[in-house]
Design a protein around this motif. Structure first.
Motif, mmCIF file in Angstrom:
data_model
loop_
_atom_site.group_PDB
_atom_site.id
_atom_site.type_symbol
_atom_site.label_atom_id
_atom_site.label_comp_id
_atom_site.label_asym_id
_atom_site.label_seq_id
_atom_site.Cartn_x
_atom_site.Cartn_y
_atom_site.Cartn_z
ATOM 1 N N SER A 26 -6.994 -1.078 -11.512
ATOM 2 C CA SER A 26 -7.552 -1.077 -10.160
ATOM 3 C C SER A 26 -6.580 -1.811 -9.247
ATOM 4 O O SER A 26 -5.637 -2.442 -9.712
ATOM 5 C CB SER A 26 -8.932 -1.740 -10.139
ATOM 6 O OG SER A 26 -8.843 -3.097 -10.538
ATOM 7 N N ARG A 27 -6.818 -1.712 -7.945
ATOM 8 C CA ARG A 27 -5.956 -2.403 -6.993
ATOM 9 C C ARG A 27 -6.766 -2.858 -5.797
ATOM 10 O O ARG A 27 -7.786 -2.257 -5.449
ATOM 11 C CB ARG A 27 -4.799 -1.520 -6.556
ATOM 12 C CG ARG A 27 -5.189 -0.305 -5.758
ATOM 13 C CD ARG A 27 -3.991 0.631 -5.579
ATOM 14 N NE ARG A 27 -2.926 0.016 -4.783
ATOM 15 C CZ ARG A 27 -1.661 0.464 -4.793
ATOM 16 N NH1 ARG A 27 -1.317 1.494 -5.534
ATOM 17 N NH2 ARG A 27 -0.760 -0.136 -4.028
ATOM 18 N N ASP A 28 -6.280 -3.914 -5.171
ATOM 19 C CA ASP A 28 -6.855 -4.420 -3.933
ATOM 20 C C ASP A 28 -5.708 -4.513 -2.939
ATOM 21 O O ASP A 28 -4.911 -5.461 -2.983
ATOM 22 C CB ASP A 28 -7.499 -5.782 -4.178
ATOM 23 C CG ASP A 28 -8.227 -6.304 -2.952
ATOM 24 O OD1 ASP A 28 -7.901 -5.882 -1.832
ATOM 25 O OD2 ASP A 28 -9.112 -7.143 -3.110
ATOM 26 N N ASN A 29 -5.601 -3.541 -2.061
ATOM 27 C CA ASN A 29 -4.479 -3.509 -1.128
ATOM 28 C C ASN A 29 -4.541 -4.644 -0.120
ATOM 29 O O ASN A 29 -3.512 -5.049 0.423
ATOM 30 C CB ASN A 29 -4.419 -2.158 -0.424
ATOM 31 C CG ASN A 29 -3.908 -1.061 -1.338
ATOM 32 O OD1 ASN A 29 -3.318 -1.322 -2.387
ATOM 33 N ND2 ASN A 29 -4.141 0.191 -0.953
ATOM 34 N N LYS A 31 -5.239 -7.629 -0.885
ATOM 35 C CA LYS A 31 -4.698 -8.793 -1.588
ATOM 36 C C LYS A 31 -3.336 -8.516 -2.211
ATOM 37 O O LYS A 31 -2.791 -9.375 -2.909
ATOM 38 C CB LYS A 31 -5.675 -9.243 -2.670
ATOM 39 C CG LYS A 31 -7.001 -9.748 -2.142
ATOM 40 C CD LYS A 31 -7.899 -10.245 -3.269
ATOM 41 C CE LYS A 31 -9.208 -10.793 -2.724
ATOM 42 N NZ LYS A 31 -10.103 -11.275 -3.813
ATOM 43 N N ARG A 38 0.806 -1.222 0.000
ATOM 44 C CA ARG A 38 0.000 0.000 0.000
ATOM 45 C C ARG A 38 0.840 1.272 0.000
ATOM 46 O O ARG A 38 0.315 2.371 -0.148
ATOM 47 C CB ARG A 38 -0.961 0.011 1.177
ATOM 48 C CG ARG A 38 -0.299 0.080 2.550
ATOM 49 C CD ARG A 38 -1.329 0.087 3.661
ATOM 50 N NE ARG A 38 -2.029 -1.186 3.742
ATOM 51 C CZ ARG A 38 -3.322 -1.324 3.449
ATOM 52 N NH1 ARG A 38 -4.035 -0.279 3.062
ATOM 53 N NH2 ARG A 38 -3.899 -2.505 3.552
#
Length: 123
Positions: A71-74, A76, A30
């Motif tokens: 996009s992002r998934d912090n 994961k 992150r």
């Protein structure tokens, strides 16, 4: 330091879709602004899309605006590139990259790179 690994590339017909993933390991994901670049045979590496560490800000190359979404998934430790309406001109090796300070479009300022994943779009 962060390690990056791309996946999701493949062969698709023009007009089709693919979703690329970039999994990060190492220091806190992150903390990093992330980007996707691509490189076609005989061409320089070019910017595709970038996303801020929080996911609140994004940038796109003009050639992919309206077709690609980053996009992002912090939770994961993963950044994604959804690619729709693919064209033969999108054929390239796609790389994800990370840097700590801010989003950028220049490849030279990114500190960490994955190995790349091949995307081939047939006409």
């Amino acid at each position: 330091q962060v390690q990056l690994a791309e996946s999701g590339g493949g062969l698709v017909q023009a007009g089709g879709s693919l979703r690329l993933s970039c999994a990060a390991s190492g220091r806190s994901f992150r903390n990093y602004n992330m980007a996707w670049f691509r490189q076609a045979p005989g061409k320089e590496r070019e910017f595709v899309a970038a996303i801020s560490w929080s996911g609140d800000s994004t940038k796109y190359a003009d050639s992919v605006k309206g077709r690609f979404t980053i996009s992002r998934d912090n939770a994961k430790n993963t950044v994604y590139l959804q690619m729709n309406s693919l064209e033969p001109e999108d054929t390239a090796v796609y790389y994800c990259a990370a840097r700590g300070i801010s989003m950028a479009v220049l490849a030279a300022v990114y500190n960490y790179w994955g190995q790349g994943t091949q995307v081939t779009v047939s006409s």
